[in-house]
Design an enzyme around this catalytic site. Structure first.
Site, PDB file in Angstrom:
ATOM      1  N   ASP A  93       0.820  -1.189  -0.051  1.00 15.73           N
ATOM      2  CA  ASP A  93      -0.036   0.103   0.182  1.00 15.73           C
ATOM      3  C   ASP A  93       0.831   1.348   0.089  1.00 15.73           C
ATOM      4  OD1 ASP A  93      -0.062   1.236   3.245  1.00 15.73           O
ATOM      5  OD2 ASP A  93       0.052  -1.068   3.079  1.00 15.73           O
ATOM      6  N   ASP A 129     -10.653   3.661   4.675  1.00 16.17           N
ATOM      7  CA  ASP A 129      -9.471   3.326   5.684  1.00 16.17           C
ATOM      8  C   ASP A 129     -10.190   4.191   6.737  1.00 16.17           C
ATOM      9  OD1 ASP A 129      -7.389   3.880   7.316  1.00 16.17           O
ATOM     10  OD2 ASP A 129      -5.882   4.266   5.594  1.00 16.17           O
ATOM     11  N   GLU A 156      -9.606   4.649  11.023  1.00 16.24           N
ATOM     12  CA  GLU A 156      -8.581   4.178  11.869  1.00 16.24           C
ATOM     13  C   GLU A 156      -8.523   5.446  12.921  1.00 16.24           C
ATOM     14  OE1 GLU A 156      -4.492   4.484  10.527  1.00 16.24           O
ATOM     15  OE2 GLU A 156      -5.379   4.343   8.631  1.00 16.24           O
TER      16      GLU A 156
END
Length: 320
Positions: free
Chosen positions: A15, A104, A106
């Protein structure tokens, strides 16, 4: 945790983001990398300036690639950020090289700037709603379930360990030698980020499956959901819904009545006696087609119905 972990079992990949800089994608491919996730967007006001070069470079090197969106849940709602992502690199296309887009979500890395806690100031219920709004918008636009990147600890703290996202593939972030315990929504991870850096460029990841399964995730087959209802002894409905990412082509439906009745009406179908045949040239994604069938029983009592076949699906609709 930080540092370098050994490559995890499974199909290796990476990534990257703008912070990764220029990438020698040929070296990633020759080093065994098979896929790459590239950051496209963040919130509704950041675009990765290196996205086109990184995303296109991965594909040119033969890697399967996907885009990811870094969520900022305190700034705008999930649907708005999904729209921004879709319009700026996150859209899925059926080219065999594109993975579903990634949310994503987080720990808040900007606490000192935005004054929010790890959960961006949202309650667990509001966070679940935010994620649901994002993933629903993405699925409606692409026919694909967005991949969710997260950590087990954040998911437990900020969603209350929600179990509502089992349909979304999990990309688990846990640096170390094993994935560890998973968040409640999932029984297995699809991707695992095991280290921040390693032998390949960017973060070190693995796909939990074979290379052929990775390719299928990038370009799955068409999918249909078939259902039927016996509304009465003389009326039946059959519905074919396109629940996959591709248009359904040349759908064929065949049926035969039983219990001493014959077909007397079915718009858009051919019928004779007890037999029925219907054809649909195309059912677009997120659409469905419903057929209504009317019959004439030869007796007023007893079980009657129709057996229906749509591809590999067989239905038996009964009435009394």
């Amino acid at each position: 945790m930080s540092g370098v972990a050994q490559a995890a079992d499974g199909v290796p990949g990476v990534d990257v983001s703008n912070w990764t800089g220029d990438i020698d994608w040929a070296s990633v491919a020759s080093g065994g990398g098979k896929f790459a996730f590239v950051q496209a967007t963040e919130g509704t006001n950041y675009l990765n300036p290196s996205f086109d070069a990184q995303y296109g470079g991965a594909a040119d090197a033969g890697l399967i690639r996907g885009a990811y969106h870094f969520a900022q849940p305190h700034e705008s709602n999930g649907a708005a950020q999904a729209d921004y992502f879709l319009q700026n690199g996150g859209n899925w296309v059926a080219d065999g090289l594109t993975l579903p887009g990634v949310l994503d979500i987080e720990d808040n890395p900007y606490k000192d700037k935005n004054g929010k806690n790890s959960c961006y100031g949202l309650s667990t219920a509001d966070m679940v709603t935010w994620i649901k709004d994002f993933t629903t918008k993405y699925q409606q636009a692409t026919g694909r379930h967005a991949i969710i990147y997260t950590t087990t600890s954040w998911w437990r703290t900020c969603t209350g360990n929600s179990g509502k996202f089992a349909a979304n593939p999990l990309w688990l972030a846990r640096w170390g030698g094993d994935p560890g315990e998973l968040p409640k929504s999932w029984k297995k991870h699809t991707f695992w980020q095991s280290a921040e850096k390693g032998t390949l460029a960017g973060g070190q990841n693995s796909f939990n499956g074979s290379e052929s399964q990775l390719k299928e995730l990038a370009n799955p087959p068409a999918k249909a959901t078939v259902s039927g209802t016996a509304k009465s002894r003389t009326t039946y409905t059959i519905t074919v819904a396109n629940t996959g990412p591709h248009p359904l082509k040349d759908v064929k439906i065949s049926g035969r009545t039983f219990g001493g009745q014959r077909v007397v009406w079915a718009r858009g179908c051919k019928f004779s006696g007890t037999a029925l045949k219907c054809e649909v040239k195309e059912v677009p994604r997120n659409h469905k087609v419903t057929f209504t069938i009317k019959t004439r029983p030869s007796r007023s009592k007893g079980t009657v119905g129709i057996n229906v076949t749509v591809g590999p699906v067989k239905l038996t609709l009964k009435a009394r």
